[in-house]
Every structure is written in structure tokens, then in C-alpha cells.
Design a protein around this motif. Structure first.
Motif, short mmCIF file in Angstrom:
data_model
loop_
_atom_site.label_atom_id
_atom_site.label_comp_id
_atom_site.label_asym_id
_atom_site.label_seq_id
_atom_site.Cartn_x
_atom_site.Cartn_y
_atom_site.Cartn_z
N GLU A 258 15.94 59.89 -1.71
CA GLU A 258 16.86 59.69 -2.82
C GLU A 258 17.16 60.99 -3.57
OE1 GLU A 258 12.76 58.25 -4.39
OE2 GLU A 258 13.82 58.55 -2.48
N PHE A 259 16.32 62.02 -3.35
CA PHE A 259 16.53 63.31 -4.00
C PHE A 259 17.28 64.29 -3.10
CE2 PHE A 259 13.13 61.63 -6.59
CZ PHE A 259 13.40 62.11 -7.86
N ALA A 260 17.79 63.84 -1.97
CA ALA A 260 18.46 64.74 -1.03
C ALA A 260 19.63 65.45 -1.67
CB ALA A 260 18.91 63.96 0.21
N GLY A 261 20.37 64.77 -2.51
CA GLY A 261 21.52 65.38 -3.16
C GLY A 261 21.15 66.53 -4.07
N GLN A 262 19.91 66.53 -4.59
CA GLN A 262 19.48 67.59 -5.48
C GLN A 262 19.13 68.89 -4.73
OE1 GLN A 262 19.59 66.98 -8.82
NE2 GLN A 262 20.34 64.94 -8.28
N VAL A 263 18.85 68.78 -3.44
CA VAL A 263 18.43 69.97 -2.68
C VAL A 263 19.39 70.30 -1.55
CG1 VAL A 263 16.00 69.53 -3.22
CG2 VAL A 263 16.97 68.60 -1.11
N ALA A 264 20.46 69.53 -1.39
CA ALA A 264 21.36 69.71 -0.24
C ALA A 264 22.01 71.09 -0.24
CB ALA A 264 22.42 68.61 -0.24
N GLU A 265 22.48 71.56 -1.39
CA GLU A 265 23.15 72.86 -1.46
C GLU A 265 22.20 73.99 -1.04
OE1 GLU A 265 26.14 73.70 -1.91
OE2 GLU A 265 27.20 72.24 -3.17
N GLN A 266 20.97 73.95 -1.56
CA GLN A 266 20.02 75.01 -1.22
C GLN A 266 19.63 74.96 0.25
OE1 GLN A 266 16.50 75.09 -3.68
NE2 GLN A 266 15.55 76.77 -2.54
N LEU A 267 19.47 73.75 0.77
CA LEU A 267 19.11 73.62 2.18
C LEU A 267 20.23 74.13 3.08
CD1 LEU A 267 17.06 72.65 4.26
CD2 LEU A 267 18.07 70.36 4.10
N LEU A 268 21.47 73.81 2.73
CA LEU A 268 22.62 74.27 3.51
C LEU A 268 22.73 75.80 3.45
CD1 LEU A 268 24.82 72.96 5.23
CD2 LEU A 268 26.29 72.95 3.20
N ALA A 278 26.02 74.96 11.27
CA ALA A 278 26.41 73.71 11.93
C ALA A 278 25.22 72.76 12.02
CB ALA A 278 26.98 74.00 13.32
N GLU A 279 24.05 73.30 12.35
CA GLU A 279 22.84 72.46 12.41
C GLU A 279 22.49 71.91 11.04
OE1 GLU A 279 23.30 75.33 13.75
OE2 GLU A 279 22.46 75.45 15.79
N GLY A 280 22.67 72.73 10.01
CA GLY A 280 22.38 72.26 8.65
C GLY A 280 23.31 71.13 8.24
N LEU A 281 24.61 71.27 8.58
CA LEU A 281 25.56 70.21 8.25
C LEU A 281 25.23 68.94 9.01
CD1 LEU A 281 28.12 69.20 6.89
CD2 LEU A 281 29.44 70.24 8.76
N ASP A 282 24.86 69.07 10.27
CA ASP A 282 24.50 67.88 11.06
C ASP A 282 23.27 67.18 10.46
OD1 ASP A 282 24.69 66.24 13.59
OD2 ASP A 282 22.68 67.08 13.85
N LEU A 283 22.31 67.96 10.00
CA LEU A 283 21.12 67.37 9.38
C LEU A 283 21.50 66.57 8.13
CD1 LEU A 283 18.02 67.11 8.97
CD2 LEU A 283 18.12 69.29 7.72
N LEU A 284 22.39 67.13 7.30
CA LEU A 284 22.78 66.44 6.07
C LEU A 284 23.62 65.19 6.38
CD1 LEU A 284 23.64 69.41 3.68
CD2 LEU A 284 21.54 68.06 3.82
N GLN A 285 24.44 65.25 7.43
CA GLN A 285 25.21 64.06 7.82
C GLN A 285 24.28 62.95 8.27
OE1 GLN A 285 28.40 66.30 10.33
NE2 GLN A 285 29.36 64.39 9.68
N TYR A 291 20.48 57.51 4.11
CA TYR A 291 20.32 57.25 2.67
C TYR A 291 21.51 57.88 1.95
CZ TYR A 291 17.68 56.20 -1.56
OH TYR A 291 17.26 55.66 -2.76
N ALA A 292 22.54 57.07 1.75
CA ALA A 292 23.78 57.58 1.16
C ALA A 292 23.64 57.77 -0.34
CB ALA A 292 24.92 56.60 1.45
N SER A 293 24.25 58.86 -0.83
CA SER A 293 24.32 59.10 -2.27
C SER A 293 25.55 59.92 -2.56
CB SER A 293 23.07 59.83 -2.77
OG SER A 293 23.05 61.16 -2.33
N LEU A 294 26.07 59.82 -3.78
CA LEU A 294 27.29 60.54 -4.14
C LEU A 294 27.08 62.05 -4.11
CD1 LEU A 294 28.67 58.32 -7.02
CD2 LEU A 294 29.85 58.91 -4.90
N ASP A 295 25.95 62.52 -4.59
CA ASP A 295 25.70 63.97 -4.60
C ASP A 295 25.68 64.52 -3.18
OD1 ASP A 295 25.54 64.17 -7.37
OD2 ASP A 295 23.42 63.63 -7.38
N VAL A 300 28.39 67.25 1.77
CA VAL A 300 28.79 67.08 3.18
C VAL A 300 30.30 67.17 3.31
CG1 VAL A 300 28.85 65.46 5.11
CG2 VAL A 300 26.75 65.74 3.78
N PHE A 301 31.04 66.52 2.43
CA PHE A 301 32.51 66.54 2.53
C PHE A 301 33.06 67.96 2.37
CE2 PHE A 301 36.64 66.42 0.34
CZ PHE A 301 37.39 65.81 1.34
#
Length: 409
Positions: A258-268, A278-285, A291-295, A300-301
């Protein structure tokens, strides 16, 4: 056992004794009543008639006429504090402390009430000094808890930690927020110029140790563990260790999705630095599919538009909104499209929907999504545009869900 007739003599004797006792109590009550000022009864009458302001004035007059009525002073002080009349509350309790004949127990009580007056009035330095004087009294525990609140509000994390340790030495009571105190120390070390790696490591090690102690007894929430992992990832980034940074960030995706949206930018950004965007984007997709969330949708978009173009980004968005309908998601989608710089190509890919149509649609939707684009405290309802570990409204820890209001409704 045989009944003896002479026992009947005790009946009138007992009756007479009861009558005398009742008459004595009644006379004593009358004498005490006559000694009470008329203002006391006027105050009671005003209370019964739901006129609290006039009742307070009457009781203040009683207190002036009879300074021995300490309980009435305490009642008035508490009433003034609840009504927000802090100057009057402080004056009442200070007048009690100035009495030389006040018993020790009531003096400690007055000191405790005065400390709360200072605290509610925002006079933190005076409140701290007043609570400090209660450490060796029967009010030591509530005073210590109040001191912890003061140290929190002053961001004096070392003293807050020491106060918590003192509290734990007095009572068998876990204090989960001590993990966040250590995290705050680590955060301070990380933003220093230059950053203090040793202090950050020490604070985070202490946070992990405290989390284990609290978690074994009280079931520490995920937020504290996530925060510690995020800070360790940031420390690894500053120390130039991207592999360790990625390890901590990906552990959050697995343990607290549920906290993926809080760390997605740093992970990418970590994957981008390694040439593996490309691998990072695939992981986030894949994470979004689980576990879908708006953040996470926003990250991803935006990255899809950059890497694979608007057509594929829109295809992802349509599928996401079909499975998880969201006005906020649609608003973010339209905002990204309208901010596009390659207008000609975008016009072709949008088909019959022109930029002017999108702008109108987005303005209509945006009016309704502004109130939904917030995080909310589960305890007091305080809303904020950013995620907080500690609520700015009620000062509670871990009271924010890492999801926007629209997702919680």
C-alpha cells in the motif's frame, strides 16, 4: 434460643438514639448551610437555569468571600480552561499556589492544573518547567506524558527519547512512537549539509532495535517499518550504494504494497540510474496490477508516456480506470495530456477529441476532484495534500492511510 420479654426495652432506646442522631445531623447541616454565602446558591440556580456565564460570576464571588474553598477554586480553574479563558484559569491556580497554608497534596494538584493551563495556552516553556516540578509527586506519570507531548511539539527528539525511556522505567507500557523519534533524528542527519552518515546509521539502528521491542509486545504498525526502510534507502543513495537502495525500496513493495506510491519515484530513478528504466517501469506496472493506487497510477502513466508514447499510456490508463474507476485518475490523465509539448502528434493520436475539448473536460472534473486529492487522518479527520507520519492536527502517529480520500470512500 428463647425470646426474653425484657429485650423489648431496647426497641424504644434504639428508636430514641436514631431520632437524636438524625436531629443532630440535620441541625449541623442547617448550620453549615447558613455559613454558605448567598452567591453560592445564586450560582447553583444559574447552573440549573443553564446560565453558565452568570453562574461563573457568582462562584467567583464565593471564592473571593471564602478563600478556604479550594475545591471550588479547582472547579473554576478547570471550567475556565475548558472555555478557553486561559488567563483566568492561570490566575485561579496561581492564587492557590500562593497560599502558605495549602496542604502538600492540594499544592501538587494546583501545580498540575497550572501546568495544563500553560500547555493549553501554548506557553510551552512555562508548561515544561511546571511539569518538571511534578516528577517526584503523585502526578509524575501524567506530567511525564505531557512532557513527551511538549518535546514532540518542539521537535526535541533526544529529550523525547529520554522521557520515553524514563516512562518505560516507571510503568510496563510500550510507546510505539519512539521508533519515529529515532527516524526524525535520522532525517535530520540526512538533510544536514553535509549529511551526517554516522548519526543517521546510529539513529536507524536504534529505530530497528526499538521496533523489535515494541513489535514483540504491541504489534507496531507498518508505517514505522516502512519509514525506516525509506530512510535507509535514502542513506544508501547518499552513500552511493544503489544496490542497497534498491533492496530497501523493493522490500517495501513486498512487505507493505500500500506504500508503493510513496517510493515509486525513487525506485524508478534508481533503475534509470542503472540504465534499466524499462525493467523499473515493468516492475511498477506489475505492482499496480497486484495493488492499485492513485499515487502509483500517476507514476506509471507519466513514465509510459515518456518511454512508450501517448497511445500506450492511454491504453494503460483506460484499462486502469475501467477496473478502478476514479475521477482523480481521469483528472491526472487529462492534466498530463494537456501539458504535452508535442501537440501535433498528440492531436493525431487523440482522434476526434481536440485539445479544447480536453481542457473543458478537465476543468469540469478538476472542480470535483480537489477535495478528493488529499490524505486524511483516521483519528481527527485532518486533511492534507501530502502524506504525514504524524498528523499535524491531533499529533497522532501513523494515523494517515497511504491512500487518497477518493480511494477510501
Amino acid at each position: 434460643m428463647d425470646f426474653e420479654p425484657w429485650w423489648l426495652i431496647f426497641v424504644p432506646v434504639l428508636f430514641a438514639l436514631g431520632w437524636l442522631a438524625a436531629r443532630f445531623d440535620f441541625r449541623q447541616m442547617l448550620r453549615e448551610t447558613r455559613t454558605l454565602p448567598d452567591s453560592y446558591f445564586r450560582g447553583l440556580n444559574f447552573l440549573l437555569n443553564e446560565e453558565p456565564d452568570r453562574a461563573i460570576d457568582a462562584f467567583v464571588e464565593v471564592a473571593k468571600l471564602d478563600p478556604e474553598t479550594t475545591e471550588l477554586h479547582f472547579a473554576l480553574g478547570s471550567l475556565f480552561r475548558r472555555r478557553g479563558e486561559m488567563e483566568r484559569a492561570i490566575r485561579v491556580h496561581q492564587s492557590l499556589l500562593n497560599r502558605s497554608d495549602l496542604p502538600d497534596a492540594e499544592r501538587e494538584h494546583a501545580q498540575h492544573e497550572l501546568a495544563h493551563d500553560f500547555l493549553k495556552a501554548g506557553m510551552l516553556d512555562r508548561a515544561e518547567a511546571a511539569f518538571e516540578q511534578l516528577k517526584d509527586t503523585r502526578h509524575a506519570l501524567p506530567a511525564l506524558r505531557s512532557l513527551i507531548r511538549i518535546y514532540e511539539s518542539e521537535h526535541d527528539w533526544p529529550r523525547a527519547i529520554e522521557a520515553v525511556k524514563t516512562l518505560q522505567g516507571l510503568v510496563d507500557e510500550p510507546v510505539p512512537q519512539i521508533v519515529h523519534y529515532y527516524c526524525e533524528q535520522a532525517q535530520t542527519a540526512l538533510v544536514a549539509k553535509p549529511f551526517d552518515a554516522d548519526a543517521a546509521h546510529t539513529a536507524l539502528d536504534a529505530a530497528d532495535h526499538a521496533a523489535k521491542q515494541v513489535g514483540q509486545r504491541d504489534g507496531l504498525g507498518k508505517a514505522a517499518r516502512v519509514r525506516t526502510a525509506m530512510l535507509r534507502a535514502r542513506l544508501a543513495q547518499l552513500e552511493g550504494d544503489p544496490k542497497r537502495e534498491r533492496m530497501y525500496l523493493e522490500s517495501i513493495l513486498a512487505d507493505a504494497p500500500e506504500f508503493a506510491g510513496q517510493v515509486a519515484e525513487q525506485l524508478l530513478a534508481n533503475y534509470r540510474g542503472a540504465g534499466q528504466v524499462a525493467e523499473g517501469l515493468d516492475l511498477l506496472q506489475r505492482q499496480y496490477a497486484r495493488y492499485a493506487s492513485l499515487d502509483l497510477f500517476n507514476v506509471v502513466f507519466r513514465e509510459l508516456r515518456v518511454q512508450q508514447g501517448a497511445a500506450l499510456a492511454w491504453a494503460f490508463a483506460r484499462g486502469a480506470l475501467r477496473h478502478h474507476p476514479s475521477l482523480l485518475g481521469l483528472d491526472r490523465l487529462l492534466e498530463a495530456e494537456l501539458s504535452s509539448t508535442d501537440g501535433t502528434q498528440q492531436e493525431q493520436e487523440r482522434g476526434p477529441v481536440r485539445g479544447a475539448d480536453l481542457s473543458l473536460l478537465r476543468s469540469l472534473i478538476h472542480k470535483h476532484t480537489q477535495r478528493l486529492d488529499r490524505y486524511a487522518c483516521r483519528s481527527c479527520g485532518f486533511q492534507a495534500r501530502r502524506y504525514y507520519w504524524q498528523c499535524p492536527g491531533c499529533n497522532g502517529w501513523e494515523t494517515y492511510a497511504p491512500r487518497r480520500l477518493e480511494e477510501l470512500e
